[in-house]
Design a protein around this motif. Structure first.
Motif, PDB file in Angstrom:
ATOM      1  N   LEU A  23      10.147  -9.882   0.868  1.00  0.00           N
ATOM      2  CA  LEU A  23      11.006  -8.696   0.945  1.00  0.00           C
ATOM      3  C   LEU A  23      11.800  -8.697   2.235  1.00  0.00           C
ATOM      4  O   LEU A  23      11.304  -9.126   3.278  1.00  0.00           O
ATOM      5  CB  LEU A  23      10.164  -7.419   0.911  1.00  0.00           C
ATOM      6  N   LEU A  24      13.002  -8.172   2.157  1.00  0.00           N
ATOM      7  CA  LEU A  24      13.786  -7.846   3.338  1.00  0.00           C
ATOM      8  C   LEU A  24      14.034  -6.350   3.236  1.00  0.00           C
ATOM      9  O   LEU A  24      14.713  -5.888   2.311  1.00  0.00           O
ATOM     10  CB  LEU A  24      15.089  -8.631   3.379  1.00  0.00           C
ATOM     11  N   ILE A  25      13.424  -5.589   4.130  1.00  0.00           N
ATOM     12  CA  ILE A  25      13.509  -4.127   4.113  1.00  0.00           C
ATOM     13  C   ILE A  25      14.465  -3.704   5.215  1.00  0.00           C
ATOM     14  O   ILE A  25      14.303  -4.107   6.375  1.00  0.00           O
ATOM     15  CB  ILE A  25      12.118  -3.494   4.305  1.00  0.00           C
ATOM     16  N   VAL A  26      15.467  -2.892   4.849  1.00  0.00           N
ATOM     17  CA  VAL A  26      16.557  -2.556   5.765  1.00  0.00           C
ATOM     18  C   VAL A  26      16.820  -1.059   5.745  1.00  0.00           C
ATOM     19  O   VAL A  26      16.913  -0.459   4.670  1.00  0.00           O
ATOM     20  CB  VAL A  26      17.856  -3.287   5.342  1.00  0.00           C
ATOM     21  N   ASN A  27      16.954  -0.454   6.940  1.00  0.00           N
ATOM     22  CA  ASN A  27      17.455   0.924   6.983  1.00  0.00           C
ATOM     23  C   ASN A  27      18.979   0.832   7.058  1.00  0.00           C
ATOM     24  O   ASN A  27      19.531   0.137   7.901  1.00  0.00           O
ATOM     25  CB  ASN A  27      16.860   1.728   8.141  1.00  0.00           C
ATOM     26  N   THR A  28      19.641   1.482   6.129  1.00  0.00           N
ATOM     27  CA  THR A  28      21.085   1.318   5.962  1.00  0.00           C
ATOM     28  C   THR A  28      21.838   2.609   6.256  1.00  0.00           C
ATOM     29  O   THR A  28      21.239   3.676   6.370  1.00  0.00           O
ATOM     30  CB  THR A  28      21.410   0.860   4.526  1.00  0.00           C
ATOM     31  N   ALA A  29      23.151   2.489   6.337  1.00  0.00           N
ATOM     32  CA  ALA A  29      24.038   3.646   6.482  1.00  0.00           C
ATOM     33  C   ALA A  29      25.409   3.261   5.940  1.00  0.00           C
ATOM     34  O   ALA A  29      25.867   2.134   6.128  1.00  0.00           O
ATOM     35  CB  ALA A  29      24.142   4.084   7.934  1.00  0.00           C
ATOM     36  N   SER A  30      26.053   4.194   5.280  1.00  0.00           N
ATOM     37  CA  SER A  30      27.330   3.921   4.617  1.00  0.00           C
ATOM     38  C   SER A  30      28.545   4.074   5.521  1.00  0.00           C
ATOM     39  O   SER A  30      29.615   3.605   5.172  1.00  0.00           O
ATOM     40  CB  SER A  30      27.491   4.853   3.412  1.00  0.00           C
ATOM     41  N   ASP A  74       0.811  -1.220   0.000  1.00  0.00           N
ATOM     42  CA  ASP A  74       0.000   0.000   0.000  1.00  0.00           C
ATOM     43  C   ASP A  74       0.844   1.270   0.000  1.00  0.00           C
ATOM     44  O   ASP A  74       0.289   2.365  -0.062  1.00  0.00           O
ATOM     45  CB  ASP A  74      -0.930   0.011   1.227  1.00  0.00           C
ATOM     46  N   PHE A  75       2.157   1.135   0.064  1.00  0.00           N
ATOM     47  CA  PHE A  75       3.025   2.300   0.215  1.00  0.00           C
ATOM     48  C   PHE A  75       3.766   2.651  -1.066  1.00  0.00           C
ATOM     49  O   PHE A  75       4.016   1.790  -1.909  1.00  0.00           O
ATOM     50  CB  PHE A  75       4.025   2.066   1.356  1.00  0.00           C
ATOM     51  N   HIS A  76       4.111   3.927  -1.151  1.00  0.00           N
ATOM     52  CA  HIS A  76       4.967   4.447  -2.215  1.00  0.00           C
ATOM     53  C   HIS A  76       6.230   4.973  -1.542  1.00  0.00           C
ATOM     54  O   HIS A  76       6.163   5.511  -0.436  1.00  0.00           O
ATOM     55  CB  HIS A  76       4.274   5.582  -2.970  1.00  0.00           C
ATOM     56  N   VAL A  77       7.353   4.813  -2.221  1.00  0.00           N
ATOM     57  CA  VAL A  77       8.638   5.272  -1.692  1.00  0.00           C
ATOM     58  C   VAL A  77       9.348   6.088  -2.767  1.00  0.00           C
ATOM     59  O   VAL A  77       9.001   6.021  -3.954  1.00  0.00           O
ATOM     60  CB  VAL A  77       9.506   4.090  -1.220  1.00  0.00           C
ATOM     61  N   ASN A  78      10.348   6.839  -2.349  1.00  0.00           N
ATOM     62  CA  ASN A  78      11.104   7.669  -3.280  1.00  0.00           C
ATOM     63  C   ASN A  78      12.355   6.954  -3.757  1.00  0.00           C
ATOM     64  O   ASN A  78      13.095   6.385  -2.958  1.00  0.00           O
ATOM     65  CB  ASN A  78      11.500   8.995  -2.618  1.00  0.00           C
ATOM     66  N   MET A  79      12.570   7.027  -5.051  1.00  0.00           N
ATOM     67  CA  MET A  79      13.798   6.534  -5.661  1.00  0.00           C
ATOM     68  C   MET A  79      14.875   7.607  -5.487  1.00  0.00           C
ATOM     69  O   MET A  79      14.559   8.774  -5.210  1.00  0.00           O
ATOM     70  CB  MET A  79      13.566   6.249  -7.152  1.00  0.00           C
ATOM     71  N   PRO A  80      16.139   7.247  -5.659  1.00  0.00           N
ATOM     72  CA  PRO A  80      17.203   8.249  -5.529  1.00  0.00           C
ATOM     73  C   PRO A  80      17.038   9.455  -6.465  1.00  0.00           C
ATOM     74  O   PRO A  80      17.419  10.563  -6.120  1.00  0.00           O
ATOM     75  CB  PRO A  80      18.479   7.476  -5.867  1.00  0.00           C
ATOM     76  N   ASN A  81      16.414   9.242  -7.625  1.00  0.00           N
ATOM     77  CA  ASN A  81      16.220  10.342  -8.573  1.00  0.00           C
ATOM     78  C   ASN A  81      14.973  11.168  -8.279  1.00  0.00           C
ATOM     79  O   ASN A  81      14.612  12.053  -9.050  1.00  0.00           O
ATOM     80  CB  ASN A  81      16.176   9.803 -10.006  1.00  0.00           C
ATOM     81  N   ALA A 102      25.531  12.928   2.534  1.00  0.00           N
ATOM     82  CA  ALA A 102      24.494  13.931   2.295  1.00  0.00           C
ATOM     83  C   ALA A 102      23.852  13.736   0.920  1.00  0.00           C
ATOM     84  O   ALA A 102      22.646  13.909   0.760  1.00  0.00           O
ATOM     85  CB  ALA A 102      25.073  15.341   2.424  1.00  0.00           C
ATOM     86  N   GLN A 103      24.661  13.366  -0.074  1.00  0.00           N
ATOM     87  CA  GLN A 103      24.153  13.177  -1.436  1.00  0.00           C
ATOM     88  C   GLN A 103      23.882  11.694  -1.684  1.00  0.00           C
ATOM     89  O   GLN A 103      24.768  10.854  -1.529  1.00  0.00           O
ATOM     90  CB  GLN A 103      25.164  13.678  -2.485  1.00  0.00           C
ATOM     91  N   ILE A 104      22.669  11.412  -2.140  1.00  0.00           N
ATOM     92  CA  ILE A 104      22.277  10.017  -2.380  1.00  0.00           C
ATOM     93  C   ILE A 104      23.145   9.379  -3.464  1.00  0.00           C
ATOM     94  O   ILE A 104      23.393   8.167  -3.435  1.00  0.00           O
ATOM     95  CB  ILE A 104      20.762   9.914  -2.724  1.00  0.00           C
ATOM     96  N   PHE A 130      20.911  -4.825  -5.330  1.00  0.00           N
ATOM     97  CA  PHE A 130      19.508  -4.686  -4.914  1.00  0.00           C
ATOM     98  C   PHE A 130      19.166  -3.201  -4.829  1.00  0.00           C
ATOM     99  O   PHE A 130      20.063  -2.361  -4.725  1.00  0.00           O
ATOM    100  CB  PHE A 130      19.218  -5.432  -3.608  1.00  0.00           C
ATOM    101  N   PRO A 131      17.893  -2.842  -4.883  1.00  0.00           N
ATOM    102  CA  PRO A 131      17.513  -1.428  -4.918  1.00  0.00           C
ATOM    103  C   PRO A 131      17.879  -0.666  -3.638  1.00  0.00           C
ATOM    104  O   PRO A 131      17.629  -1.135  -2.530  1.00  0.00           O
ATOM    105  CB  PRO A 131      16.000  -1.454  -5.089  1.00  0.00           C
ATOM    106  N   ILE A 132      18.472   0.489  -3.852  1.00  0.00           N
ATOM    107  CA  ILE A 132      18.715   1.459  -2.782  1.00  0.00           C
ATOM    108  C   ILE A 132      17.815   2.650  -3.091  1.00  0.00           C
ATOM    109  O   ILE A 132      17.868   3.209  -4.196  1.00  0.00           O
ATOM    110  CB  ILE A 132      20.195   1.906  -2.723  1.00  0.00           C
ATOM    111  N   PHE A 133      17.005   3.021  -2.134  1.00  0.00           N
ATOM    112  CA  PHE A 133      16.039   4.091  -2.332  1.00  0.00           C
ATOM    113  C   PHE A 133      16.579   5.411  -1.793  1.00  0.00           C
ATOM    114  O   PHE A 133      17.713   5.483  -1.322  1.00  0.00           O
ATOM    115  CB  PHE A 133      14.709   3.705  -1.660  1.00  0.00           C
TER     116      PHE A 133
END
Length: 159
Positions: free
Chosen positions: A27-34, A6-13, A73-75, A90-93
């Motif tokens: 799905l495996l949904i993960v909050n990530t950090a570099s 039911d959700f929409h998310v933003n792509m990097p663009n 700061a920049q995706i 895999f997709p990074i949003f």
């Protein structure tokens, strides 16, 4: 009944993407950090993806800077970092907030469906949510849980 579809998310663009595109896939949904101590988990996540993508698994990465500002700061730097250093395919949003008043609606839903040990709040980067083929959140994993330790749950879900 509400599902992740039911959700929409933003792509990097900046484009919006409906998660309905992943309907019928676990799905495996993960909050990530570099720039986090758990960042090497990207390698394990990619290994899971390589092993199970042909069985339908999708891993969705959502960069987040809420925990000690550990994301670029920049995706574009984030996606390049993931590809160059860990071979992520895999997709990074787009970056999201996972807690607080500006938390992304998807993460509000995930936290409502599977609370953490002491609260619904996400405590750190690399919290993982496993979603079944029907879009239902079935399990939440702490950041300390290495991706390889999720493999048994994935195998059950994919069989």
């Amino acid at each position: 009944m509400k599902t992740v579809y039911d959700f929409h998310v933003n792509m990097p663009n900046g484009e919006r993407k409906s998660l309905q595109e992943f309907e019928g896939k676990p799905l495996l949904i993960v909050n990530t950090a570099s720039k986090c101590g758990f960042t090497p988990q990207f390698a394990g996540l990619q290994k899971l993806y390589d092993t199970y993508k042909d069985h339908g698994l999708e891993i969705l990465g959502f960069p987040c800077s809420q925990f000690n500002n550990q994301e670029f700061a920049q995706i574009e730097k984030t996606t390049e970092f993931c590809q160059v250093n860990y071979g992520v395919t895999f997709p990074i949003f787009a970056k999201v907030e996972v807690n607080g008043p500006n938390a992304d609606p998807l993460f509000k839903f995930l936290k409502e469906e599977k609370r953490g040990l002491l609260s619904p709040m996400i405590k750190w980067n690399f919290t993982k949510f496993l979603v079944d083929r029907n879009g239902q959140v079935i399990k939440r994993y702490a950041p300390t849980i290495e991706p390889r330790r999720i493999e048994a749950d994935l195998a059950k879900l994919l069989s």
